[in-house]
Design an enzyme around this catalytic site. Sequence first.
Site, PDB file in Angstrom:
ATOM      1  N   SER A   1       0.855  -1.189   0.000  1.00  0.00           N
ATOM      2  CA  SER A   1       0.000   0.000   0.000  1.00  0.00           C
ATOM      3  C   SER A   1       0.887   1.234   0.000  1.00  0.00           C
ATOM      4  CB  SER A   1      -0.853   0.009   1.277  1.00  0.00           C
ATOM      5  OG  SER A   1      -1.493   1.265   1.436  1.00  0.00           O
TER       6      SER A   1
ATOM      7  N   TYR B   1      -2.377  -1.624  10.585  1.00  0.00           N
ATOM      8  CA  TYR B   1      -2.489  -1.838   9.135  1.00  0.00           C
ATOM      9  C   TYR B   1      -1.233  -1.307   8.434  1.00  0.00           C
ATOM     10  CZ  TYR B   1      -4.069  -1.349   4.313  1.00  0.00           C
ATOM     11  OH  TYR B   1      -4.163  -1.440   2.944  1.00  0.00           O
TER      12      TYR B   1
HETATM   13  N1  LIG Z   1      -8.632  -0.299  -1.163  1.00  0.00           N
HETATM   14  C1  LIG Z   1      -7.564   0.416  -0.948  1.00  0.00           C
HETATM   15  O1  LIG Z   1      -7.635   1.662  -0.835  1.00  0.00           O
HETATM   16  C2  LIG Z   1      -6.213  -0.235  -0.855  1.00  0.00           C
HETATM   17  C3  LIG Z   1      -5.092   0.570  -0.901  1.00  0.00           C
HETATM   18  C4  LIG Z   1      -3.841  -0.015  -0.783  1.00  0.00           C
HETATM   19  C5  LIG Z   1      -3.736  -1.389  -0.616  1.00  0.00           C
HETATM   20  N2  LIG Z   1      -4.856  -2.157  -0.572  1.00  0.00           N
HETATM   21  C6  LIG Z   1      -4.673  -3.597  -0.364  1.00  0.00           C
HETATM   22  O2  LIG Z   1      -5.303  -4.312  -1.399  1.00  0.00           O
HETATM   23  C7  LIG Z   1      -5.633  -5.616  -0.952  1.00  0.00           C
HETATM   24  C8  LIG Z   1      -7.065  -5.944  -1.368  1.00  0.00           C
HETATM   25  O3  LIG Z   1      -7.961  -5.096  -0.665  1.00  0.00           O
HETATM   26  P1  LIG Z   1      -9.250  -4.421  -1.342  1.00  0.00           P
HETATM   27  O4  LIG Z   1      -9.075  -2.968  -1.243  1.00  0.00           O
HETATM   28  O5  LIG Z   1      -9.521  -5.056  -2.644  1.00  0.00           O
HETATM   29  O6  LIG Z   1     -10.381  -4.771  -0.257  1.00  0.00           O
HETATM   30  P2  LIG Z   1     -11.462  -5.937  -0.198  1.00  0.00           P
HETATM   31  O7  LIG Z   1     -12.403  -5.840  -1.329  1.00  0.00           O
HETATM   32  O8  LIG Z   1     -12.017  -5.879   1.179  1.00  0.00           O
HETATM   33  O9  LIG Z   1     -10.593  -7.249  -0.417  1.00  0.00           O
HETATM   34  C9  LIG Z   1      -9.977  -7.970   0.602  1.00  0.00           C
HETATM   35  C10 LIG Z   1     -10.190  -9.446   0.324  1.00  0.00           C
HETATM   36  O10 LIG Z   1      -9.450 -10.198   1.281  1.00  0.00           O
HETATM   37  C11 LIG Z   1     -10.254 -11.273   1.744  1.00  0.00           C
HETATM   38  N3  LIG Z   1      -9.874 -11.605   3.114  1.00  0.00           N
HETATM   39  C12 LIG Z   1      -9.854 -10.783   4.190  1.00  0.00           C
HETATM   40  N4  LIG Z   1      -9.501 -11.465   5.291  1.00  0.00           N
HETATM   41  C13 LIG Z   1      -9.285 -12.748   4.896  1.00  0.00           C
HETATM   42  C14 LIG Z   1      -8.938 -13.930   5.575  1.00  0.00           C
HETATM   43  N5  LIG Z   1      -8.735 -13.955   6.915  1.00  0.00           N
HETATM   44  N6  LIG Z   1      -8.814 -15.067   4.869  1.00  0.00           N
HETATM   45  C15 LIG Z   1      -9.038 -15.081   3.530  1.00  0.00           C
HETATM   46  N7  LIG Z   1      -9.385 -13.996   2.829  1.00  0.00           N
HETATM   47  C16 LIG Z   1      -9.510 -12.841   3.511  1.00  0.00           C
HETATM   48  C17 LIG Z   1     -11.693 -10.724   1.688  1.00  0.00           C
HETATM   49  O11 LIG Z   1     -12.656 -11.760   1.542  1.00  0.00           O
HETATM   50  P3  LIG Z   1     -13.442 -12.367   2.812  1.00  0.00           P
HETATM   51  O12 LIG Z   1     -13.821 -11.205   3.686  1.00  0.00           O
HETATM   52  O13 LIG Z   1     -14.610 -13.071   2.211  1.00  0.00           O
HETATM   53  O14 LIG Z   1     -12.483 -13.299   3.461  1.00  0.00           O
HETATM   54  C18 LIG Z   1     -11.662  -9.857   0.446  1.00  0.00           C
HETATM   55  O15 LIG Z   1     -12.034 -10.583  -0.698  1.00  0.00           O
HETATM   56  C19 LIG Z   1      -5.419  -5.615   0.562  1.00  0.00           C
HETATM   57  O16 LIG Z   1      -4.206  -6.243   0.882  1.00  0.00           O
HETATM   58  C20 LIG Z   1      -5.355  -4.135   0.890  1.00  0.00           C
HETATM   59  O17 LIG Z   1      -4.602  -3.880   2.048  1.00  0.00           O
HETATM   60  C21 LIG Z   1      -6.092  -1.609  -0.705  1.00  0.00           C
END
Ligand SMILES: NC(=O)c1ccc[n+]([C@@H]2O[C@H](COP(=O)([O-])OP(=O)(O)OC[C@H]3O[C@@H](n4cnc5c(N)ncnc54)[C@H](OP(=O)(O)O)[C@@H]3O)[C@@H](O)[C@H]2O)c1
Length: 250
Positions: A139, A152
């Site tokens: 991130s 985080y």
């Molecule tokens: N959105 C942003 O602004 C942003 C910015 C920088 C980095 N990121 C990074 O991008 C990545 C994806 O996040 P996103 O933004 O796409 O959010 P998201 O839609 O909430 O995706 C996160 C995914 O991780 C899965 N997950 C969470 N806990 C888990 C567990 N214990 N076991 C298995 N699966 C799990 C969730 O599915 P379930 O809940 O069904 O398990 C969900 O599909 C993350 O690493 C996040 O830190 C996001």
Amino acid sequence: MKTNGNTVLITGGATGIGFALAEAFIDADNRVLICGRRRAKLEEAQQKLPQIQVRQCDLSKQADRESLFNWVKDRYQDLNILVNNAGIQRAIGFKKGAVDLLRGEDEVQVNFIAPIHLSACFAPLLMAKKEAAIINVSSGLAFVPIAAMPVYCATKAGIHIFTVSLRHQLKGTPVKVFEIVPPAVDTELGRGSSRDAEQTHGGIPASEVALETMRALKNDEYEIVVGRAKGLVEGSRKDFEGKFQELNSW
Ligand SMILES: NC(=O)c1ccc[n+]([C@@H]2O[C@H](COP(=O)([O-])OP(=O)(O)OC[C@H]3O[C@@H](n4cnc5c(N)ncnc54)[C@H](OP(=O)(O)O)[C@@H]3O)[C@@H](O)[C@H]2O)c1
């Protein structure tokens, strides 16, 4: 590296950035496996992309991580790309002692331990392939934190440093190690801990992260810093305090 004809496991691939990556890999003619905890979200993803294979698992649990690895090893021996994408984000206040910290899900297990453990499990299998990759999602907040989400940001900073070391260790093997550094992306991330569950944190569409990732993979650009995350990465290297104040002045 080549971006077609691969078999790719994307953790957290049913939603957000993971799902956008799944779509992009399928569009480019790759086989895609995804995992996550919520069966309904996995099924929804499979309805949209009938080609994908899904596995329900909770990556905060060591046993689930091991059984995910065994499932892949037994059924998808041609797997050559691991995308460590699953993540959670929580606001944690330390003035209240350990109340917030211990109340919710364990960000350290999901964001930090799981990608490290999965990288270790999969490395030997990937090294036996002609060309392979581990892609970790960190991130912009790995470089300059938002203080309201201290754990985080710390897990993401840890994943950045781990990725740099892993890339160095695997140099000279077929395994290329990439890092995706997204800016704010419009997904469900962190919604569980916000007061309004419907509130989004804005940001770019997840498809933009996927597009930039596919372009960078093709060109072997190992640090994939997307959009406004560039300001944080560069700012942390030149003007950390200025960027820190910018993110934490409200
Ligand atoms: N959105 C942003 O602004 C942003 C910015 C920088 C980095 N990121 C990074 O991008 C990545 C994806 O996040 P996103 O933004 O796409 O959010 P998201 O839609 O909430 O995706 C996160 C995914 O991780 C899965 N997950 C969470 N806990 C888990 C567990 N214990 N076991 C298995 N699966 C799990 C969730 O599915 P379930 O809940 O069904 O398990 C969900 O599909 C993350 O690493 C996040 O830190 C996001």
